[in-house]
Enzyme design. Structure first.
Site, PDB file in Angstrom:
ATOM      1  N   CYS A  18       0.846  -1.198   0.000  1.00 41.58           N
ATOM      2  CA  CYS A  18       0.000   0.000   0.000  1.00 41.58           C
ATOM      3  C   CYS A  18       0.878   1.244   0.000  1.00 41.58           C
ATOM      4  CB  CYS A  18      -0.937   0.011   1.207  1.00 41.58           C
ATOM      5  SG  CYS A  18      -0.069   0.017   2.784  1.00 41.58           S
ATOM      6  N   CYS A  21       3.538   1.782   2.584  1.00 37.68           N
ATOM      7  CA  CYS A  21       4.799   1.069   2.330  1.00 37.68           C
ATOM      8  C   CYS A  21       5.761   1.957   1.545  1.00 37.68           C
ATOM      9  CB  CYS A  21       4.545  -0.215   1.542  1.00 37.68           C
ATOM     10  SG  CYS A  21       3.527  -1.428   2.387  1.00 37.68           S
ATOM     11  N   ASP A 440       7.058  27.892 -31.879  1.00 38.16           N
ATOM     12  CA  ASP A 440       8.139  28.394 -32.707  1.00 38.16           C
ATOM     13  C   ASP A 440       7.659  28.268 -34.155  1.00 38.16           C
ATOM     14  OD1 ASP A 440      10.819  29.062 -33.601  1.00 38.16           O
ATOM     15  OD2 ASP A 440      11.004  26.947 -34.113  1.00 38.16           O
ATOM     16  N   ASP A 639      11.653  23.239 -31.821  1.00 39.66           N
ATOM     17  CA  ASP A 639      12.411  22.156 -32.441  1.00 39.66           C
ATOM     18  C   ASP A 639      13.324  21.455 -31.443  1.00 39.66           C
ATOM     19  OD1 ASP A 639      14.536  23.851 -32.062  1.00 39.66           O
ATOM     20  OD2 ASP A 639      14.770  24.378 -34.161  1.00 39.66           O
ATOM     21  N   ASP A 643      15.389  26.292 -29.574  1.00 38.25           N
ATOM     22  CA  ASP A 643      14.447  26.840 -28.595  1.00 38.25           C
ATOM     23  C   ASP A 643      14.683  26.302 -27.188  1.00 38.25           C
ATOM     24  OD1 ASP A 643      12.847  28.238 -30.639  1.00 38.25           O
ATOM     25  OD2 ASP A 643      12.347  26.221 -31.285  1.00 38.25           O
TER      26      ASP A 643
END
Length: 744
Positions: A18, A21, A440, A639, A643
């Site tokens: 769970c 844990c 862009d 790209d 950028d």
């Protein structure tokens, strides 16, 4: 003193049940000196961490985890074939659960059946044995279940109690243990209780049935969780085990692991391409859908790149291996998907924090429930105990821990199959909440291969000389506009010159010397920097920009001699994609370093209303920051290389990759192909994944919010509580698996 480089590993961890844990394992590992950046994923059952070998070692970690009640599996040195054939810890865990479940079921069914019959006096009288002896037989069968199939719950609980910790195992152990011990005393030592006969009602059926049902739920959960990882399995299965290699004019079939860079590989019709490379002879069409999401085959010829794991169609070709082993695109994709699946979304961290205190709170509620019924409600001890057990069992927080990671696993896997690489869970979560998307221009909205449309000369008689000068300088540049001019020169068969003193003016152009002539080629900002005027070309510039073309000026010794009109075609799908994004309520902006007229022209074709033009690469990030400061949640689509600053600063950076040129380091999401339609799928995927997470968390929380009070009021039998708890986890995983069928 020699510096030891920290090592980051992702290893399987067994025994987690769970979300509490998860918190415990992370806390345990963080306490070890030299260990940092610990992140545990319940769905993948793996832990990612960084450790310094000079401060600790893996065996120390194994021992610490063992003391906490879990098993950390260390990496093994195995051959490729062994690795494929060996069962994973998750598979072994599932088989263990299945074995324990069926063993438990073999005892639980008769115990439950006999217990039900003994409740009816007329039926009980028909048994050949007295009720006391029947209860002793039930005790024997229940004991077998408790100390075999149920052993895992008690062993873990004992380990946890040594360190004053509790988890789901504790709830099951205390609940079933209470029923078992009470019943054992009632049968063997009735005088210890307020009862005076061993024939009093016992709860062996409750203990064995709860263990059986929980094991069944865990077994189904383990099976279902394995399906959430189908995407990784499919990706791994894409790479063939062998390759046909041509070495020393001899063609032979070799293991893919023995390939070396530069090998000449032969690919026949219908074969999978084994690794990445560049075609040196032959031609064909290649199905790359499994990597890029592109449905149509791509024509390949000499000089084109091919990607390992894709399928050759009808032609044959030879290619040179340029990427092998971990350096292939396929292996990078697999690594990226695995990293994303092992990462945590912010919403999951919140759930983990809640779960870390959940179990102690539940135990407190169960004790209060018992006390209220026994002392104030004057209920018999056995009745109060049953209500105590029901609260413990119904409240196990398994579903809460699985709600987020299972959805993330399926979502990132589905994305990979569609050519969408998601860096981490946080990126997926943020993508669902973006309200502004910035594009862009070159290579993103446009095809990215600009060509020279026309050239305007001051003296047309110098045409060849001017074209040669321009191409000679631009040969040194990697800019798309530079490549267009070089290609224009080559297509005309005009030779180029050697240049000296080359200088690149980032975002503006370039300069060099040719035969003692100073050459400048670039935009108006470059001309302004050198005080150069081009007034006589104003009408031509207006004509160029009105068509959406970009003017590039060539100046020789301070005088503008020509203007190249360069244009890049907009992608066919761009207008539709922009329209869809706007329909979804997103604010769309075009951000470019090009001049305002060109940017506005492209924007008008694409249907974009807002533009930011003439921005240097270094300034793009500042524009993203300005949008964020105005309260926008921004996604930047570029790209992935030019950028990079903007992609890194955006809330979500989306890189449009082509082939193997993928900027996975900077971007949060990478779209392998250049198809903008995949961008729509990425946004839709993020929204569907987050929606699934919220659904899972809602049902996990509401299940406990409703279940605990019902159990505390005595309206829920512990066996029904066990069934409900067991299937709550299965339902959460199943809901996450629905994502696999989502239409993007």
């Amino acid at each position: 003193m020699k510096t030891v480089t920290p090592i980051t590993l992702t290893l399987p961890i067994e025994g987690m049940t769970c979300a509490s844990c998860v918190a415990r394992v992370e806390k345990t590992m963080k306490k070890v000196e030299g260990v940092s950046d610990v992140s545990v994923n319940l769905a993948t059952e793996k832990v990612t961490f960084t450790f310094s070998p000079s401060q600790t070692n893996l065996n120390t970690l194994v021992n610490k985890i063992d003391d906490a009640g879990y098993v950390l599996h260390l990496p093994k040195e195995t051959s490729e074939s062994t690795l494929e054939d060996e069962m994973s810890p998750q598979q072994k865990y599932y088989l263990e659960l299945r074995k324990e479940f069926f063993f438990s079921l073999w005892f639980a069914l008769p115990i439950m059946f006999i217990s039900m019959l003994t409740m009816f006096e007329t039926v009980a009288e028909l048994f050949p044995l007295p009720l006391d002896d029947i209860n002793k037989l039930l005790l024997l069968g229940s004991t077998v279940v408790m100390f075999t199939s149920g052993k895992r719950f008690f062993t873990t609980t004992v380990k946890l109690l040594k360190s004053f910790n509790v988890d789901m195992n504790t709830l099951v152990a205390v609940g079933t243990g209470s029923a078992y011990i009470y019943s054992l005393i009632a049968v063997l030592f009735p005088h210890w209780l307020s009862i005076h006969s061993a024939s009093q009602h016992v709860y062996f059926d409750t203990a064995t049935t709860i263990i059986t049902l929980i094991l069944m739920g865990k077994m189904f959960e383990a099976k279902a969780k394995s399906s959430t990882n189908d995407a990784i399995k499919s990706l791994i299965g894409l790479q063939p085990k062998t390759a046909t290699v041509k070495r020393n004019n001899t063609i032979s079939e070799v293991s893919i692991s023995s390939l070396i860079l530069g090998d000449e590989i032969v690919v026949k019709p219908g074969e999978k391409i084994p690794v990445d490379g560049i075609i040196i002879s032959g031609a064909s069409s290649v199905n790359e859908s499994m990597i890029t999401g592109e449905s149509l085959p791509i024509d390949k010829k000499e000089g084109d790149r091919v990607v390992g794991g894709t399928i050759n169609n009808n032609g044959s070709f030879n290619f040179t291996a340029t990427g092998i082993g971990k350096d292939t695109l396929l292996q990078q994709v697999i690594k990226l998907v695995e990293d994303a699946q092992n990462s945590k979304a912010e919403i999951q961290k919140i759930a983990d924090k809640i779960s870390s205190v959940f179990v102690p709170v539940v135990i407190s509620i169960a004790i209060i429930t018992f006390a209220l019924w026994f002392f104030l409600g004057e209920a018999p001890f056995s009745d109060a105990m049953i209500k105590f057990i029901a609260v413990l069992i119904i409240a196990c927080p398994c579903a809460l821990g699985l709600a987020t990671p299972t959805a993330i696993m399926v979502g990132t896997g589905l994305g990979a199959s569609q050519g969408i690489l998601i860096k981490n869970a946080d990126s997926l979560e943020k993508s669902a909440s973006i309200d502004t998307i910035v594009f862009d221009k070159t290579g993103t909205l446009t095809i990215g291969e600009p060509i020279v449309q026309s050239v305007f000369y001051k003296d047309v008689n110098r045409e060849k000389e001017i074209i040669s000068f321009a191409a000679s300088v631009e040969r040194k540049s990697e800019h798309p506009l530079a490549k267009a001019i070089v290609k224009y020169c080559l297509d005309k068969g005009i030779p180029t010159y050697d240049v000296t003193s080359f200088i690149a003016y980032i975002g503006k152009g370039a300069g060099a010397s040719i035969d003692d002539k100073n050459i400048l080629i670039g935009d108006t900002k470059l001309l302004d920097d050198f005080g150069i005027r081009a007034n006589e070309f104003d009408s031509k510039v207006n004509q160029i920009t009105s068509r959406g073309e970009t003017p590039v000026y060539l100046a020789i010794d301070g005088i503008v001699e020509a203007i190249f009109a360069i244009a890049d075609s907009i992608k066919a799908e761009a207008k539709y994609v922009i329209s869809e994004l706007k329909n979804k309520g997103l604010d769309v902006i075009l951000l470019s370093g090009d001049n305002e007229k060109t940017v506005n022209h492209i924007a008008s074709i694409a249907g974009i209303d807002k533009t930011i033009a003439q921005v240097l690469p270094t300034e793009k990030g500042l524009k993203i920051k300005e949008l964020q400061q105005s309260g926008k949640t921004v996604a930047m689509v570029g790209d992935g290389i030019n950028d990079a600053p903007a992609l890194a600063l955006a809330d979500v950076g989306i890189a449009m990759g082509t082939g193997t040129d993928i900027a996975v380091e900077t971007s949060d999401i990478t779209i392998i192909s250049g198809d903008l339609n995949i961008l729509l799928k990425a946004i839709k995927l993020s929204k569907k994944t987050v929606q699934t997470i919220k659904q899972n968390l809602f049902w996990a929380f509401i299940y406990n919010v409703i279940g605990i009070p019902i159990a505390a009021l005595g309206l829920l039998n512990p066996m029904f509580a066990a069934a409900a708890m067991a299937f709550s986890s299965v339902s959460v995983v199943s809901n996450s698996l629905r994502l696999k069928r989502a239409k993007l």
